[in-house]
Design a protein around this motif. Sequence first.
Motif: not given
Length: 188
Positions: A156-159, A115-120, A174-183, A107-113
């Motif tokens: 992810i960032v300090p207070a 799952y998301w690969p980019y802060a932008t 944290p999950n930046r490396g968990g995605f495949v690059a778009d070729p 039961k994965p929890k896909r949250t900002v912290g």
Amino acid sequence: MRDGRSLRTPARVALAALLSLTALASCSSIAPGVENSGSIHDIGTPLTDQDLAAWNIDVAPDGRGLPAGSGDVATGAHVFAACHGAQGQGGLGDPLVGGLGTLTSAKPKRTVGSYWPYATTLFDYIRRAMPYNAPESLSADEVYALSAFLLNQNGIVPANTRLDAASLPRVAMPNRGGFVADPRPGQL
């Protein structure tokens, strides 16, 4: 028609297409006294760069498209509480905090912290969709502050973080490396 029967389906489709094109051609004429817009079909009005600027609000992973402004964690906490309650109990959407280490679980929890690969992407989402009842109504400073707060709540960032167009794309998710690059060419 043949033997008193109606046209067969392919013939009906071709006739309908021909009639549609004829109708479109007759509608695309410019009325007398109206200046040609320069459009290929002489319909519509060409958009100016100023017209497009209001719609061009996307933010790329590398930060292209981020506006001027800045926001800090403390300000983000106040803005967040005004919308989601003091403890974030608003409950309208998916969870935004937690889930780290759950992506490989049943039961994965896909949250900002987790799952998301980019802060932008967080900034882009908040700017486009929040608040729920008035999307795109937050200032750039409020969106930076909310981004800082949510990134802080996910560890992810300090207070004491203040984010802006230069610092937000540098946040290491944290999950930046968990995605495949778009070729495809031109993709990040």
